[in-house]
Design an enzyme around this catalytic site. Structure first.
Site, PDB file in Angstrom:
ATOM      1  N   HIS A 190       0.720  -1.621  -0.024  1.00 40.49           N
ATOM      2  CA  HIS A 190       0.199  -0.033   0.019  1.00 40.49           C
ATOM      3  C   HIS A 190       1.044   1.550   0.152  1.00 40.49           C
ATOM      4  O   HIS A 190       0.400   2.022  -0.847  1.00 40.49           O
ATOM      5  CB  HIS A 190      -1.380  -0.164   1.829  1.00 40.49           C
ATOM      6  CG  HIS A 190      -2.186   0.815   1.003  1.00 40.49           C
ATOM      7  ND1 HIS A 190      -3.621   1.715   0.548  1.00 40.49           N
ATOM      8  CD2 HIS A 190      -1.634   2.367   2.359  1.00 40.49           C
ATOM      9  CE1 HIS A 190      -3.901   2.676   1.024  1.00 40.49           C
ATOM     10  NE2 HIS A 190      -2.910   3.205   1.847  1.00 40.49           N
ATOM     11  N   GLU A 191       1.501   1.255   0.798  1.00 43.51           N
ATOM     12  CA  GLU A 191       3.202   2.220   1.285  1.00 43.51           C
ATOM     13  C   GLU A 191       3.606   2.871  -0.034  1.00 43.51           C
ATOM     14  O   GLU A 191       3.244   3.830  -0.731  1.00 43.51           O
ATOM     15  CB  GLU A 191       3.611   2.358   1.694  1.00 43.51           C
ATOM     16  CG  GLU A 191       3.013   2.750   3.434  1.00 43.51           C
ATOM     17  CD  GLU A 191       2.034   3.618   3.442  1.00 43.51           C
ATOM     18  OE1 GLU A 191       2.724   4.847   3.490  1.00 43.51           O
ATOM     19  OE2 GLU A 191       0.872   3.831   3.592  1.00 43.51           O
TER      20      GLU A 191
ATOM     21  N   HIS B 221       1.025   4.504  -2.653  1.00 44.19           N
ATOM     22  CA  HIS B 221       1.162   5.791  -3.112  1.00 44.19           C
ATOM     23  C   HIS B 221       2.405   6.228  -3.843  1.00 44.19           C
ATOM     24  O   HIS B 221       2.580   7.642  -3.925  1.00 44.19           O
ATOM     25  CB  HIS B 221       0.887   6.158  -1.111  1.00 44.19           C
ATOM     26  CG  HIS B 221       0.262   6.322  -0.517  1.00 44.19           C
ATOM     27  ND1 HIS B 221      -1.185   6.713  -1.151  1.00 44.19           N
ATOM     28  CD2 HIS B 221      -0.549   5.411   0.629  1.00 44.19           C
ATOM     29  CE1 HIS B 221      -2.063   6.460  -0.042  1.00 44.19           C
ATOM     30  NE2 HIS B 221      -1.583   5.743   0.531  1.00 44.19           N
TER      31      HIS B 221
ATOM     32  N   GLU C  31      -6.442   7.210  -1.469  1.00 49.12           N
ATOM     33  CA  GLU C  31      -6.664   5.679  -0.694  1.00 49.12           C
ATOM     34  C   GLU C  31      -7.507   4.087  -1.290  1.00 49.12           C
ATOM     35  O   GLU C  31      -6.444   4.142  -1.399  1.00 49.12           O
ATOM     36  CB  GLU C  31      -7.545   5.979   0.572  1.00 49.12           C
ATOM     37  CG  GLU C  31      -6.526   6.256   2.191  1.00 49.12           C
ATOM     38  CD  GLU C  31      -5.663   5.777   1.862  1.00 49.12           C
ATOM     39  OE1 GLU C  31      -5.470   4.449   2.864  1.00 49.12           O
ATOM     40  OE2 GLU C  31      -3.923   6.153   1.955  1.00 49.12           O
TER      41      GLU C  31
HETATM   42 ZN   LIG Z   1      -2.667   4.870   2.500  1.00 53.13          ZN
END
Ligand SMILES: [Zn+2]
Length: 271
Positions: free
Chosen positions: A138-139, A142, A201
């Protein structure tokens, strides 16, 4: 009658805005990117070294190895994904690094250029390697989607009215540093928390699931991890990670809807 000057100013502005736009890999959404990628990377490498100098790393060799192992597997997945989508040039200048910081903070982040830190305080919540892959995937998503650049560009636009952005970076190092900290989820240390938008997100969840699946981790672990994060919220102050990445019912439902797409990558992942 509008003067020629007016029109030339207008076209300059348009040029400026066009030059300041790029598009998000995979989703193709166009985004604001007022800071050139080369500046973002040099700031990132500097801030990362600074962080490593001022924060102790974990002395637990197994956990440290796990962070590096998961990181390298996701890095490989990202490189494969970008190559398959003719986007390798967007990560050419990455200098990947994965470190485990010794800290009770429940947090993790990835700066531009693949500079990742996981805090040991999040490991009880990630539980196992697949859970860790959820957070790191997830990071990293981003960063690959350049959400930090977009957040920083938006903040700079508000603060400077869109003028002399490169000058703002050069002349106001402290302001720039604080914008940086909040844009990349280190806000707790400067007292400003800026949550990622639902749009960011969603993008990071979708990409993160694909990356972890390609790296050979079952994406179902994401639903379990965010369920545990949601539980955390109920007791006392929310951890740093939750302040920047809100966990709620909608998010978990959206995640579930993204699992089938990620599973097609998981089934094709090398063992
Ligand atoms: Zn996030």
């Amino acid at each position: 009658m509008k003067s020629l000057v007016y029109y030339s100013r207008l076209s300059l502005l348009l040029l400026f805005l066009l030059a300041g736009c790029s598009s998000v890999p995979i989703t193709g959404r166009s985004q604001l990117a007022l800071i050139p990628s080369s500046s973002m990377l040099s700031m990132s490498f500097q801030q990362y070294d600074e962080f490593l100098k001022t924060h102790p790393l974990s002395k637990n060799p197994e956990q440290t190895q796990m962070v590096k192992r998961v990181g390298h597997r996701i890095q490989k997945a990202v490189e494969t994904y970008m190559a398959e989508n003719n986007l390798s040039h967007t990560i050419d200048d990455y200098r990947w690094e994965f470190n485990l910081a010794e800290s009770p903070e429940v947090n993790a982040w990835c700066m531009p250029g693949g500079k990742v830190v996981v805090y040991s305080g999040i490991l009880p919540l990630t539980k196992d390697e697949a859970g860790l892959a959820v957070v790191m995937g997830h990071e990293i998503a981003h960063a690959v989607a350049r959400h930090g650049t977009e957040r920083m560009s938006q903040a700079l636009l508000v603060q400077t009215g869109g003028l002399a952005l490169s000058a703002a970076v050069a002349d106001k190092p402290e302001t720039t540093r604080q914008l940086w900290m909040t844009a990349f989820g280190l806000g707790a240390s400067v007292g400003v928390i800026l949550p990622y938008s639902r749009l960011h997100e969603n993008e990071a969840d979708r990409l993160g699931l694909i990356f972890m699946a390609m790296a050979g981790y079952d994406p179902h672990a994401a639903v379990e991890f965010w369920g545990r994060m949601a539980q955390q919220k109920k007791g006392g102050a929310p951890p740093e990670f939750l302040s920047t990445h809100p966990a709620d019912k909608t998010r978990i439902q959206n995640l579930k809807a993204k699992i089938p797409e990620a599973m097609t990558y998981y089934r094709n992942a090398a063992p």
